[in-house]
Design a protein around this motif. Structure first.
Motif, PDB file in Angstrom:
ATOM      1  N   ASP A 150      49.427  31.956  98.481  1.00 51.58           N
ATOM      2  CA  ASP A 150      49.135  30.607  97.977  1.00 51.58           C
ATOM      3  C   ASP A 150      49.430  30.576  96.475  1.00 51.58           C
ATOM      4  OD1 ASP A 150      48.248  28.077  97.400  1.00 51.58           O
ATOM      5  OD2 ASP A 150      46.343  28.273  98.461  1.00 51.58           O
ATOM      6  N   ASP A 151      50.712  30.518  96.141  1.00 50.56           N
ATOM      7  CA  ASP A 151      51.117  30.635  94.730  1.00 50.56           C
ATOM      8  C   ASP A 151      50.678  29.444  93.887  1.00 50.56           C
ATOM      9  OD1 ASP A 151      53.109  29.459  96.507  1.00 50.56           O
ATOM     10  OD2 ASP A 151      54.373  29.207  94.740  1.00 50.56           O
ATOM     11  N   MET A 152      50.614  28.263  94.496  1.00 52.08           N
ATOM     12  CA  MET A 152      50.174  27.096  93.724  1.00 52.08           C
ATOM     13  C   MET A 152      48.704  27.236  93.319  1.00 52.08           C
ATOM     14  SD  MET A 152      52.127  24.006  95.761  1.00 52.08           S
ATOM     15  CE  MET A 152      51.479  22.756  94.659  1.00 52.08           C
ATOM     16  N   GLU A 153      47.875  27.711  94.232  1.00 55.04           N
ATOM     17  CA  GLU A 153      46.455  27.922  93.929  1.00 55.04           C
ATOM     18  C   GLU A 153      46.288  29.034  92.890  1.00 55.04           C
ATOM     19  OE1 GLU A 153      42.342  27.113  94.377  1.00 55.04           O
ATOM     20  OE2 GLU A 153      44.107  26.036  95.114  1.00 55.04           O
TER      21      GLU A 153
ATOM     22  N   SER B 285      51.166  44.453 100.718  1.00 55.46           N
ATOM     23  CA  SER B 285      50.292  44.227  99.568  1.00 55.46           C
ATOM     24  C   SER B 285      50.361  42.793  99.064  1.00 55.46           C
ATOM     25  CB  SER B 285      50.652  45.175  98.425  1.00 55.46           C
ATOM     26  OG  SER B 285      49.859  44.892  97.290  1.00 55.46           O
ATOM     27  N   ILE B 286      49.216  42.113  99.100  1.00 55.97           N
ATOM     28  CA  ILE B 286      49.138  40.748  98.584  1.00 55.97           C
ATOM     29  C   ILE B 286      49.169  40.753  97.064  1.00 55.97           C
ATOM     30  CG2 ILE B 286      47.519  38.818  98.304  1.00 55.97           C
ATOM     31  CD1 ILE B 286      46.878  38.945 101.168  1.00 55.97           C
ATOM     32  N   SER B 287      48.488  41.721  96.446  1.00 61.40           N
ATOM     33  CA  SER B 287      48.363  41.716  94.988  1.00 61.40           C
ATOM     34  C   SER B 287      49.717  41.820  94.295  1.00 61.40           C
ATOM     35  CB  SER B 287      47.437  42.843  94.520  1.00 61.40           C
ATOM     36  OG  SER B 287      47.917  44.106  94.934  1.00 61.40           O
ATOM     37  N   LEU B 288      50.653  42.564  94.878  1.00 60.07           N
ATOM     38  CA  LEU B 288      51.995  42.665  94.274  1.00 60.07           C
ATOM     39  C   LEU B 288      52.666  41.295  94.227  1.00 60.07           C
ATOM     40  CD1 LEU B 288      53.465  45.887  95.957  1.00 60.07           C
ATOM     41  CD2 LEU B 288      52.168  45.713  93.831  1.00 60.07           C
ATOM     42  N   LEU B 289      52.558  40.563  95.332  1.00 61.23           N
ATOM     43  CA  LEU B 289      53.207  39.253  95.401  1.00 61.23           C
ATOM     44  C   LEU B 289      52.466  38.221  94.552  1.00 61.23           C
ATOM     45  CD1 LEU B 289      54.114  39.212  99.199  1.00 61.23           C
ATOM     46  CD2 LEU B 289      55.589  39.767  97.261  1.00 61.23           C
ATOM     47  N   GLU B 290      51.138  38.364  94.454  1.00 62.24           N
ATOM     48  CA  GLU B 290      50.382  37.467  93.583  1.00 62.24           C
ATOM     49  C   GLU B 290      50.803  37.661  92.129  1.00 62.24           C
ATOM     50  OE1 GLU B 290      46.206  36.773  96.016  1.00 62.24           O
ATOM     51  OE2 GLU B 290      46.350  38.477  94.650  1.00 62.24           O
ATOM     52  N   ALA B 291      51.068  38.907  91.751  1.00 59.01           N
ATOM     53  CA  ALA B 291      51.552  39.182  90.395  1.00 59.01           C
ATOM     54  C   ALA B 291      52.899  38.517  90.162  1.00 59.01           C
ATOM     55  CB  ALA B 291      51.645  40.687  90.168  1.00 59.01           C
ATOM     56  N   LYS B 292      53.776  38.539  91.166  1.00 61.17           N
ATOM     57  CA  LYS B 292      55.085  37.883  91.032  1.00 61.17           C
ATOM     58  C   LYS B 292      54.930  36.362  90.958  1.00 61.17           C
ATOM     59  CE  LYS B 292      58.521  39.634  90.918  1.00 61.17           C
ATOM     60  NZ  LYS B 292      59.258  40.177  89.755  1.00 61.17           N
ATOM     61  N   ALA B 293      53.895  35.834  91.622  1.00 56.40           N
ATOM     62  CA  ALA B 293      53.643  34.385  91.548  1.00 56.40           C
ATOM     63  C   ALA B 293      53.287  33.967  90.132  1.00 56.40           C
ATOM     64  CB  ALA B 293      52.528  33.994  92.509  1.00 56.40           C
TER      65      ALA B 293
ATOM     66  N   LYS C  88      58.233  31.101  93.260  1.00 55.03           N
ATOM     67  CA  LYS C  88      57.631  30.097  94.132  1.00 55.03           C
ATOM     68  C   LYS C  88      57.823  30.536  95.586  1.00 55.03           C
ATOM     69  CE  LYS C  88      58.193  26.323  90.849  1.00 55.03           C
ATOM     70  NZ  LYS C  88      58.752  24.973  90.580  1.00 55.03           N
ATOM     71  N   PHE C  89      56.772  30.409  96.367  1.00 57.53           N
ATOM     72  CA  PHE C  89      56.736  30.998  97.708  1.00 57.53           C
ATOM     73  C   PHE C  89      56.843  29.971  98.837  1.00 57.53           C
ATOM     74  CE2 PHE C  89      55.248  34.470  95.185  1.00 57.53           C
ATOM     75  CZ  PHE C  89      55.548  35.624  95.908  1.00 57.53           C
ATOM     76  N   LYS C  90      57.291  28.756  98.541  1.00 64.67           N
ATOM     77  CA  LYS C  90      57.311  27.704  99.563  1.00 64.67           C
ATOM     78  C   LYS C  90      58.124  28.125 100.799  1.00 64.67           C
ATOM     79  CE  LYS C  90      58.091  22.722 100.145  1.00 64.67           C
ATOM     80  NZ  LYS C  90      58.931  22.767 101.342  1.00 64.67           N
ATOM     81  N   GLU C  91      59.372  28.516 100.616  1.00 63.95           N
ATOM     82  CA  GLU C  91      60.214  28.897 101.751  1.00 63.95           C
ATOM     83  C   GLU C  91      59.709  30.178 102.405  1.00 63.95           C
ATOM     84  OE1 GLU C  91      64.310  29.063 100.684  1.00 63.95           O
ATOM     85  OE2 GLU C  91      64.393  26.953 100.048  1.00 63.95           O
ATOM     86  N   TYR C  92      59.269  31.118 101.583  1.00 65.35           N
ATOM     87  CA  TYR C  92      58.709  32.381 102.081  1.00 65.35           C
ATOM     88  C   TYR C  92      57.527  32.107 103.012  1.00 65.35           C
ATOM     89  CZ  TYR C  92      56.109  36.831 101.732  1.00 65.35           C
ATOM     90  OH  TYR C  92      55.407  37.988 101.987  1.00 65.35           O
TER      91      TYR C  92
END
Length: 345
Positions: free
Chosen positions: A171-174, A277-285, A325-329
């Motif tokens: 949830d990159d927007m959040e 890992s969620i935290s890795l992707l949250e960092a990229k967000a 941004k993770f919309k398509e992902y």
């Protein structure tokens, strides 16, 4: 379509965040979801979609969790009077959630969030329980794994094939909204500031990060660790023994870690194993550089690992942040989930 999902709780954690992100993405005009939890810990009560009905799942006595699954099956009764079209054991590691799925629906799935063989190699209790509960694989119609590595290890352990890969939704927007909140921590830009986040357990390798900080010659590196767990005091003692109190800082559990991540220059992980890992992707967000060894590269290829983390730290420089941004992902991940459980939209 009625779906029952079974999990431990909604405490702060990667699996819990994965579950909440999935639940907040579902199309509730096509389905209803009852979420059964083993305890009342619910950090995400305000942010969870109100369409989700939270119910209590009967907990088994700890001693029964060490019994062979085929014996526990005759002892444990979930006390659920409803039936469902689909049951999902989201935790995937507890006999209660597996047995509850077994009793309430003829169509059952299990989620796999971890590299089971690697976890067994460093956690003897988990290994014992996994062997005791190995026969539970027979109650599921199929497995949903968060990455190729988790699926391959799951299939190897259970001597099976097939399954679905459904990456964790982010949830990159959040995340970016929460990152705008204030943080009490002051970060000096005269240092290159690293951060890592997760449970203080052997799996997350925070001890390896502290060791690495003692080996790197670069003097302007600072490392911040976010989280809590059984190894918290061990890591605190290790920092003292390595004389790193002025370079490695423990921030504890944070209800909202994103303002703190947002002030950092890079995210680093030396986990001994990861699922997805969620935290890795949250960092990229948030646009952070992510530093990981090659062995932790996620399936998505959004993050590249390095063959030499120490050398990477010696040379890395601060650069402008470029949030992903993770919309398509997320749309692709959600469609894979619907495909796995047989929902046609």
């Amino acid at each position: 379509m009625k779906i029952a999902i079974f999990s431990k709780d909604l405490a702060i954690g990667g699996i819990q965040k994965s579950l909440v992100n999935l639940l907040n993405s579902l199309d509730y005009s096509k389905m209803s979801v009852d979420l059964y939890l083993l305890n009342d810990v619910n950090f995400y009560s305000d942010s969870l979609n109100k369409e989700v009905k939270i119910k209590k799942l009967k907990k088994m006595s700890n001693i029964f969790s060490y019994l062979p699954f085929n014996i526990a099956k005759y002892i444990y009764k979930p006390l659920i009077n409803e039936t469902y079209d689909i049951a999902i054991d989201f935790s995937g590691e507890m006999p209660e959630t597996a047995l509850a799925a077994y009793f309430v629906s003829p169509k059952r799935f299990v989620f796999c969030h971890t590299e089971i063989l690697k976890k067994m190699s460093i956690n003897r209790i988990f290994k014992f329980k996994s062997i005791m509960h190995k026969s539970k694989i027979n109650i599921y119609d199929d497995v949903i794994a968060v990455s190729r590595r988790t699926l391959d290890e799951f299939n190897e352990f259970y001597k099976r094939s097939g399954g679905f890969i459904v990456p964790n939704i982010i949830d990159d927007m959040e995340i970016r909204k929460d990152a705008r909140e204030s943080a009490s921590l002051r970060i000096s830009k005269k240092y290159f500031n690293l951060v890592s986040m997760g449970s203080f357990t052997p799996a997350k390798g925070f001890d390896l990060l502290v060791d690495l900080m003692s080996e790197v010659k670069r003097r302007d590196l600072r490392l911040y660790l976010i989280g809590g767990g059984k190894d918290y005091r061990k890591i605190k003692r290790l920092i003292f023994e390595k004389d790193l109190e002025d370079k490695v800082f423990l921030l504890g559990k944070l209800a909202n870690p994103y303002p703190y991540l947002n002030r950092m220059d890079a995210f680093i992980s030396l986990s001994r194993y990861e699922g997805g890992s969620i935290s890795l992707l949250e960092a990229k967000a948030l646009g952070l550089d992510v530093i990981i060894p090659k062995r932790l590269e996620p399936d998505s290829k959004l993050i590249k690992g390095t063959d030499d983390v120490k050398n990477k730290l010696e040379r890395i420089k601060r650069k402008p942040k470029d949030p992903i941004k993770f919309k398509e992902y997320n749309e692709e991940a959600l469609n894979k989930f619907y495909e796995a459980i047989g929902v046609k939209l």
